[in-house]
Design an enzyme around this catalytic site. Structure first.
Site, PDB file in Angstrom:
ATOM      1  N   GLY A 231      -8.152  -7.080   4.409  1.00  0.00           N
ATOM      2  CA  GLY A 231      -8.921  -7.046   5.649  1.00  0.00           C
ATOM      3  C   GLY A 231      -8.220  -7.614   6.865  1.00  0.00           C
TER       4      GLY A 231
ATOM      5  NE  ARG B 153      -6.038  -4.641  -3.053  1.00  0.00           N
ATOM      6  CZ  ARG B 153      -6.564  -4.750  -1.844  1.00  0.00           C
ATOM      7  NH1 ARG B 153      -5.808  -4.739  -0.785  1.00  0.00           N
ATOM      8  NH2 ARG B 153      -7.857  -4.904  -1.687  1.00  0.00           N
TER       9      ARG B 153
ATOM     10  NE  ARG C  73       4.683 -48.682  -8.802  1.00  0.00           N
ATOM     11  CZ  ARG C  73       4.171 -47.910  -7.845  1.00  0.00           C
ATOM     12  NH1 ARG C  73       4.918 -46.990  -7.250  1.00  0.00           N
ATOM     13  NH2 ARG C  73       2.917 -48.019  -7.501  1.00  0.00           N
TER      14      ARG C  73
ATOM     15  CG  HIS D 139     -14.474 -10.194   4.266  1.00  0.00           C
ATOM     16  ND1 HIS D 139     -14.687 -11.513   4.584  1.00  0.00           N
ATOM     17  CD2 HIS D 139     -13.185  -9.944   4.545  1.00  0.00           C
ATOM     18  CE1 HIS D 139     -13.569 -12.019   5.059  1.00  0.00           C
ATOM     19  NE2 HIS D 139     -12.640 -11.086   5.049  1.00  0.00           N
TER      20      HIS D 139
ATOM     21  CG  ASN E 158       4.394 -39.850  -3.302  1.00  0.00           C
ATOM     22  OD1 ASN E 158       4.627 -38.652  -3.383  1.00  0.00           O
ATOM     23  ND2 ASN E 158       3.410 -40.440  -3.941  1.00  0.00           N
TER      24      ASN E 158
ATOM     25  CE1 TYR F 263       8.900 -38.829 -16.090  1.00  0.00           C
ATOM     26  CE2 TYR F 263      10.864 -39.213 -17.420  1.00  0.00           C
ATOM     27  CZ  TYR F 263       9.940 -39.656 -16.488  1.00  0.00           C
ATOM     28  OH  TYR F 263      10.043 -40.906 -15.951  1.00  0.00           O
TER      29      TYR F 263
ATOM     30  CB  SER G 245      11.028 -42.692 -12.425  1.00  0.00           C
ATOM     31  OG  SER G 245       9.904 -41.949 -12.026  1.00  0.00           O
TER      32      SER G 245
ATOM     33  NE  ARG H 254      -5.266   3.341   3.934  1.00  0.00           N
ATOM     34  CZ  ARG H 254      -5.335   3.525   2.619  1.00  0.00           C
ATOM     35  NH1 ARG H 254      -4.676   4.523   2.046  1.00  0.00           N
ATOM     36  NH2 ARG H 254      -6.032   2.702   1.870  1.00  0.00           N
TER      37      ARG H 254
ATOM     38  CB  CYS I 167       6.625 -40.901 -10.994  1.00  0.00           C
ATOM     39  SG  CYS I 167       7.419 -42.092  -9.918  1.00  0.00           S
TER      40      CYS I 167
ATOM     41  CG  MET J  94      -2.803  -5.794   8.732  1.00  0.00           C
ATOM     42  SD  MET J  94      -2.028  -6.414  10.216  1.00  0.00           S
ATOM     43  CE  MET J  94      -1.019  -7.670   9.474  1.00  0.00           C
TER      44      MET J  94
ATOM     45  CE  LYS K  79      -3.759  -0.553   2.516  1.00  0.00           C
ATOM     46  NZ  LYS K  79      -4.369  -0.792   3.839  1.00  0.00           N
TER      47      LYS K  79
HETATM   48  P1  ADP Z   1      -7.867  -2.306   3.878  1.00  0.00           P
HETATM   49  O1  ADP Z   1      -6.476  -2.804   3.694  1.00  0.00           O
HETATM   50  O2  ADP Z   1      -8.688  -3.114   4.786  1.00  0.00           O
HETATM   51  O3  ADP Z   1      -8.514  -1.973   2.572  1.00  0.00           O
HETATM   52  P2  ADP Z   1      -7.341   0.502   4.125  1.00  0.00           P
HETATM   53  O4  ADP Z   1      -6.216   1.004   4.917  1.00  0.00           O
HETATM   54  O5  ADP Z   1      -7.173   0.503   2.671  1.00  0.00           O
HETATM   55  O6  ADP Z   1      -7.722  -0.928   4.665  1.00  0.00           O
HETATM   56  O7  ADP Z   1      -8.561   1.415   4.531  1.00  0.00           O
HETATM   57  C1  ADP Z   1      -9.843   1.049   4.855  1.00  0.00           C
HETATM   58  C2  ADP Z   1     -10.808   2.051   4.242  1.00  0.00           C
HETATM   59  O8  ADP Z   1     -10.550   3.372   4.696  1.00  0.00           O
HETATM   60  C3  ADP Z   1     -10.712   2.099   2.743  1.00  0.00           C
HETATM   61  O9  ADP Z   1     -11.981   2.216   2.197  1.00  0.00           O
HETATM   62  C4  ADP Z   1      -9.911   3.336   2.490  1.00  0.00           C
HETATM   63  O10 ADP Z   1     -10.174   3.880   1.240  1.00  0.00           O
HETATM   64  C5  ADP Z   1     -10.359   4.246   3.609  1.00  0.00           C
HETATM   65  N1  ADP Z   1      -9.320   5.228   3.955  1.00  0.00           N
HETATM   66  C6  ADP Z   1      -8.075   4.966   4.359  1.00  0.00           C
HETATM   67  N2  ADP Z   1      -7.369   6.091   4.532  1.00  0.00           N
HETATM   68  C7  ADP Z   1      -8.192   7.103   4.221  1.00  0.00           C
HETATM   69  C8  ADP Z   1      -8.029   8.532   4.186  1.00  0.00           C
HETATM   70  N3  ADP Z   1      -6.888   9.114   4.493  1.00  0.00           N
HETATM   71  N4  ADP Z   1      -9.087   9.272   3.824  1.00  0.00           N
HETATM   72  C9  ADP Z   1     -10.265   8.670   3.512  1.00  0.00           C
HETATM   73  N5  ADP Z   1     -10.485   7.357   3.525  1.00  0.00           N
HETATM   74  C10 ADP Z   1      -9.452   6.562   3.868  1.00  0.00           C
HETATM   75 MG    MG Z   2      -7.713  -0.922   1.259  1.00  0.00          MG
END
Ligand code: ADP
Ligand code: MG
Ligand code: MG
Length: 900
Positions: free
Chosen positions: A106, A370, A646, A484, A796, A879, A792, A97, A859, A108, A26
């Site tokens: 999701g 990403r 075999r 999610h 396993n 192979y 060969s 973040r 194998c 962290m 990120k």
């Molecule tokens: P995750 O890895 O779970 O996507 P993020 O760190 O990307 O967590 O953030 C969670 C949410 O908060 C995302 O929707 C992101 O766009 C929003 N967010 C993070 N930082 C900011 C910011 N500085 N201003 C507005 N929204 C933010």
């Molecule tokens: Mg995010």
């Protein structure tokens, strides 16, 4: 002095995209977006090295060390935003973040609106002229900070988030439905109640000092690296614990400032199908995670996407346009900018991007980009499209294929006839394609309750990850295409239907109700993740067709690979399937599987019962035609390619019945007493059959078995050759440890072949070689290679004997070993390069030292596992051989191994 903090903002950045190891994915991309002129709120990244320092040296020491850098970075953010952190009139609000090297969706937790307190909220209210917005941001902050930093998240699955409960309470009291219906006064009341709840649960006051809030959040991000679901995800994705996470601190932009603000998630291409269409979801007047949380129904970004969505949901065009308009319709200017930005990002990264954006009062900001997670089908299509669009070259396209993920494309879909009579009970969004049938479970940690389960949830959360992994499919009542459940399922390549609104779930009674019909836990349902349809009952599935793009990738694979890929097949049918998948030959044909069908087992048992060689030969005589016929079928199905057959390998006890009833049957059939059968079974009993009388040890004690098998193979080959079929049998002696064990078998085979050739007056080419699966064979491979024509590696058994782990008993401790980190993965699945691999390498080198053109293959199960295939390439094997369905995976891995 080492640098711990990297700043970015206003088109400048100290980091860049290729610094993912240090800045996390990120952080590196936030920096890069600044550098290429994409609007990103300013901020800074605390490096992953600091996380490691934090884990090793503790919080105090670490924070003292980085404090000056963090303070300077905050000052820069203040300067760029014209605000002041902790100021009461013009406060600077931040997000904190996490961001590891590899994306961990999701895993962290993020804290938004940090810096809020009773003073700051007034300042924000005045400055924005929007008190409602100020208080909405404040209540969100208290909620997130309470959950994430102060550990208010409920521990048990039946409990609700305490803050969500308070929200529901107040909604009830006020008689309102949506968060957006709260008045400013309501929001103030929420903040008051939230803080009281924090005090009640934690015994602490909610922190008002912004710096305390900031350091608390940074610590929480570092701590979350060690939370159980983060650890589980790392195990699943094989992410090393040492990597650590970075922390990104960034100026807030607000999507909740009213009707000209909003937030969303988008993909530059379709993550489910791979189609080159921009798509995504957004919400007006919302912040951060509202889109993925499934609290409100997100709207589509593009008009075409919106129309498609309405059709799937059964929403009329009128209702759609008025209630759920696309961003393209609602904010055409912003949409245009977003469209351009997504193209710019995809062109820059040369891959499908997954973006987060926020619109603050008519201005667009990007918050993340990403490489997007995608299904196996999308992976293939996107790679081929990008190649054909001239964005990437053929080697890059091939490298974009995660060989393991091809597995999804090789998995079953519903049988067309079965689906016709199936009863559709609900419809949701086609969140992750594929078909699944299984028994309903309502809790992720109960997914293993049935052999095949479907996890049914209102919505899923990161805690459910492990159960989602186990379940065959996932059905959620709430949430969109970027919920999610949807995102995670696509990442896992698991079938998922999300947002099936008709599904009502009662967790307490463990019943789901659809249109008045009840489904209990354990009832069968079926999901089609490609259409979003949910069906009652069990539906038969069938194998998928290979698409044109798939074939293109396979052709590329063949263009770049050095090693061939063979298959392990015991029947003509398996051989045909494997041919379709592109197998070039058979690396392992197990003859024992041919002894079980119909009359064969009777003849086999007669052979085992025989008291002397004469009787044994008589029984073997009966087996000969069966074997010859099988070999003809297989050799013909693989015409033109080598077929390694075999000789008999398992201990003989596997061919006699162990249950009383079956022993009686056998006695009757063979015309002997049950006692005699029992005595025989007793006699065949071994303390450790895997190390007992098996493999070449059988052929060396009963040479007539080898003689019969050799005759069957050679006769089959000669017969086919006379019919004009191109055959190349390779006869393989199993389980040798000494060269003499091999030589004795090879002599029998050659003598038999000579005899058959004389009898038939015709010859075929054939090879005789051996498995290398006993460590001693690898250690003396040079001696063995003096005699054998090919090797060969039977990895396993070689793994079993090198580790001293019984394959059949390892299930008791291997999972614990992996959990405790004693082993990185199951050595029966992923070749242990450090240990077993050394024997393989030595075996190849020693063998080739005396016979430079010695043909060498593998194998074991490992022959279809990508990292093991790469290893096989590195030691110079000719192979790899694997099960038919893994052949395409091995072909791609073989090519990737050879692309430098
Ligand atoms: P995750 O890895 O779970 O996507 P993020 O760190 O990307 O967590 O953030 C969670 C949410 O908060 C995302 O929707 C992101 O766009 C929003 N967010 C993070 N930082 C900011 C910011 N500085 N201003 C507005 N929204 C933010
Ligand atoms: Mg995010
Ligand atoms: Mg595009």
């Amino acid at each position: 002095m080492a640098k711990h903090v990297y700043t970015f903002g206003a088109g400048k950045a100290e980091g860049k995209a290729d610094m993912k190891n240090l800045l996390g994915g990120k952080g590196a991309n936030l920096a890069e977006m600044n550098l290429i002129g994409v609007p990103v709120p300013p901020g800074f990244t605390i490096t992953t090295e600091v996380c490691t320092m934090y884990n090793e040296e503790g919080q105090e020491k670490t924070f003292n060390r980085i404090k000056p850098e963090v303070e300077a970075a905050v000052a820069l953010v203040e300067e760029l935003t014209g605000t002041t952190f902790g100021d009461k009139d013009n406060p600077c609000l931040l997000s904190v973040r996490s961001g590891a090297r590899a994306s961990m969706p999701g895993m962290m937790d993020t804290v938004l609106n940090l810096g809020m307190n009773d003073d700051a909220v007034e300042g924000i209210a005045k400055k924005s002229g929007n008190p409602r917005f100020a208080w909405d941001s404040y209540r969100r902050f208290v909620q997130m900070y309470g959950d994430v930093v102060m550990d208010m998240k409920p521990a048990s699955k039946e409990e609700h988030d305490p803050f969500e409960e308070i929200i529901d309470e107040l909604k009830e009291e006020k008689g309102i439905q949506l968060d957006t219906d709260f008045t400013t006064e309501d929001l103030k009341e929420l903040v008051r109640r939230f803080k009281a709840a924090v005090k009640k649960v934690t015994g602490k006051d909610f922190p008002t000092d912004p710096w305390e809030q900031l350091w608390g959040s940074v610590a929480a991000v570092f701590n979350s690296w060690e939370n159980p679901r983060a650890i589980f995800y790392r195990r699943m994705e094989q992410i090393p614990d040492e990597w650590g996470t970075a922390v990104n601190v960034q100026a807030m932009v607000f999507g909740n400032m009213g009707e000209s603000s909003g937030t969303g998630v988008a993909f530059t291409r379709d993550a489910g199908t791979g189609e080159d269409v921009f798509n995504g979801e957004y919400l007006i007047n919302a912040q951060g995670e509202d889109v993925v949380a499934g609290i409100r129904t997100p709207q589509e970004i593009t008009l075409s996407g919106s129309r498609k969505w309405a059709e799937l949901q059964g929403v009329s065009e009128e209702e759609r346009a008025s209630k759920y308009p696309s961003l393209e319709e609602a904010m055409p200017e912003i949409y245009k900018q977003l469209e351009e930005t997504q193209q710019k990002l995809e062109d820059h990264y040369k891959d499908m991007q997954d973006l987060e954006f926020t619109i603050q009062e008519g201005k667009l900001w990007l918050l993340q980009t990403r490489n997007g997670k995608r299904t196996g089908a999308a992976m293939v299509k996107i790679a081929v499209d990008l190649l054909e669009q001239g964005v990437i070259d053929d080697k890059t396209a091939l490298k974009r294929i995660d060989a393991n993920k091809l597995d999804e494309l090789l998995h079953p879909v519903f049988e067309a006839s079965a689906i016709k009579s199936a009863n559709e009970i609900a419809k949701g969004l086609p969140a992750s394609p594929g078909a699944a049938t299984g028994q309903v479970v309502f809790f992720a940690d109960e997914a293993a309750k049935y052999p095949v389960s479907i996890l049914v949830r209102v919505e899923t959360s990161p805690e459910d990850l492990e159960g989602m992994h186990i379940a065959k499919g996932i059905l959620t009542a709430r949430g969109g295409m970027t919920s999610h459940a949807a995102v995670v399922a696509r990442g896992m390549g698991k079938c998922c239907v999300s947002g099936a609104g008709a599904v009502k779930i009662n967790y307490k009674t463990r019943i789901m109700t659809i249109d008045g019909k009840e489904f209990q836990e354990g009832d069968w349902i079926s999901l089609n993740g490609s259409t979003g349809k949910v069906y009652e009952g069990k539906i038969t599935t069938k194998d998928p067709e290979m698409s044109g793009d798939f074939a293109k990738i396979m052709n590329l694979a063949d263009k770049f690979s050095r090693m061939k890929v063979r298959t392990n097949a015991d029947s003509p049918n398996d051989a045909k399937v494997a041919r379709k998948f592109g197998a070039e030959g058979i690396g392992l044909c197990r003859t024992e599987h041919m002894f079980f069908e119909g009359d064969r087992i009777k003849a086999m048992r007669e052979m085992i019962l025989a008291n002397n060689e004469t009787e044994r030969r008589k029984a073997l005589e009966k087996l000969l035609p069966y074997q010859r016929e099988d070999f003809e079928g297989i050799l013909e199905a693989m015409a033109g390619f080598g077929v390694t057959i075999r000789l008999l390998d398992p201990p003989l006890h596997e061919f006699v019945p162990h249950e009383e009833a079956n022993q009686k049957d056998m006695a009757k059939e063979m015309g002997i007493s049950t006692e005699a059968v029992k005595a025989l079974v007793e006699d065949l009993h071994e303390f450790n059959p895997m190390l007992g009388h098996r493999g070449c040890r059988l052929g060396n004690t009963y040479p007539e078995i080898t003689e019969m098998q050799a005759r069957a193979i050679i006769e089959a080959a000669v017969n086919l050759k006379q019919k004009g079929v191109d055959v190349l049998p390779e006869i393989m002696v199993p389980l040798i440890g000494t060269v003499k064990e091999y030589k004795m078998q090879a002599d029998i085979i050659h003598a038999t072949a000579k005899k058959v050739f004389e009898e038939k007056g015709s010859k075929v080419d054939y090879l005789v070689g051996t498995m290398i699966e006993v460590p001693r064979a690898a250690l003396t491979a040079d001696l063995v290679a003096n005699e054998a024509e090919f090797f060969s590696f039977g990895t396993n058994d070689l793994t079993q004997m090198t580790f001293g782990y019984s394959r059949d008993d390892a299930g008791k401790f291997l999972p614990i070993y992996i959990e405790k980190g004693i082993l990185k993965n199951d050595p029966f699945q992923v070749l242990d390069q450090e240990g077993v691999g050394q024997l393989v390498k030595m075996g190849v080198e020693k063998g080739r030292s005396v016979k430079s053109d010695l043909k060498v293959g593998i194998c074991g199960e490992h022959g279809g596992e990508p990292s093991s295939v790469m290893f096989c390439d590195s030691v110079g094997m000719d192979y790899v051989s694997c099960s038919p369905y893994r052949v395409p995976i091995a072909r791609v891995a073989a090519a990737q191994a050879n692309i430098k």
